[in-house]
Write an enzyme that holds these catalytic residues in place. Structure first.
Site, PDB file in Angstrom:
ATOM      1  CG  ASP A   7      -1.792   1.200   1.335  1.00 14.83           C
ATOM      2  OD1 ASP A   7      -2.457   1.526   0.337  1.00 14.83           O
ATOM      3  OD2 ASP A   7      -1.810   1.838   2.402  1.00 14.83           O
ATOM      4  CG  ASP A   9      -1.784   7.496   0.003  1.00 15.31           C
ATOM      5  OD1 ASP A   9      -0.810   8.177  -0.329  1.00 15.31           O
ATOM      6  OD2 ASP A   9      -2.761   7.284  -0.735  1.00 15.31           O
ATOM      7  CG  ASP A 182      -2.185   2.788   6.454  1.00 20.63           C
ATOM      8  OD1 ASP A 182      -2.931   3.640   6.960  1.00 20.63           O
ATOM      9  OD2 ASP A 182      -2.221   2.514   5.233  1.00 20.63           O
TER      10      ASP A 182
END
Length: 220
Positions: A7, A9, A182
């Site tokens: 991922d 961001d 995250d």
């Protein structure tokens, strides 16, 4: 061969590329600060709660791309990379990518943020493969609409399977599959791979990772 998915961001980046793109456009006088931030905050709260209407968000996210020429956007993006993104590319994140590269793994960034914003960021990490939400283009200019399935939540699985199928592959062809994220919004894909890793996770993902025995790391 192993497949390492990242991922972007708040995972590889110590921040959010889409939010910072909006901040950058505000600093250039190209977006109304009060209106943009209020809408963005509302969408962010929905995202954290797992109830984001991805199509409503994309109407908001992609609209600025339709209001400027591609040449102007490309010039703005080069400046944005210098002003906003470089500082968010941490040494730890670069080292993680390099570790997988040295291992000979196939590398990919898979993100809900649109591919115009994220394409040059993937290249800055030296990652050739990117799945991002695809903004529609007509005659080389953005329309503000989206093409295909947004790479968000289970949509990441759909887009990844489509990409692999185009290569004549599937996830089962890899000895080991990794996914670093995250966000609890990425749980569908995290639960599909062999080695999910929670990176500076939100509270929901952290609790899930602890219960499942997944590694939890920080790239800050």
């Amino acid at each position: 061969m192993q497949l390492a998915l990242f991922d972007l961001d708040n995972t590889l980046l110590a921040g959010d590329s889409d939010f910072q793109w909006g901040q950058f456009l505000i600093s250039k006088g190209l977006l109304n600060e009060q209106e943009h931030l209020a809408k963005n905050l509302a969408f962010y709260e929905d995202y954290k709660a797992g109830r984001l209407d991805i199509y409503a968000f994309l109407d908001f996210q992609l609209k600025p791309l339709s209001e400027h020429s591609r040449s102007e956007l490309d010039a703005l993006h080069r400046e944005y990379m210098q002003e906003k993104i470089q500082a968010m590319m941490t040494d730890k994140a670069r080292a993680l990518v390099e570790k997988h590269r040295q291992n000979g793994d196939l590398l990919m960034i898979i993100t809900a943020t649109n591919s115009f914003v994220t394409g040059p960021i993937a290249k800055a990490f030296g990652i050739d493969n990117l799945i991002g939400t695809t903004p529609e283009e007509v005659n080389g200019e953005f329309t503000g609409k989206v093409v295909g399935t947004p790479s968000f939540q289970a949509g990441k699985i759909t887009r990844l399977n489509e990409w692999l199928a185009a290569r004549g592959q599937s996830l089962s062809d890899f000895d080991t599959t990794w996914f670093y994220s995250d966000s609890h919004n990425d749980l569908p894909l995290m639960e599909l791979v062999d080695k999910p890793v929670a990176v500076d996770p939100d509270a929901t993902l952290k609790a899930h990772a602890e219960q499942a025995g997944w590694p939890i790391i920080s790239l800050r």
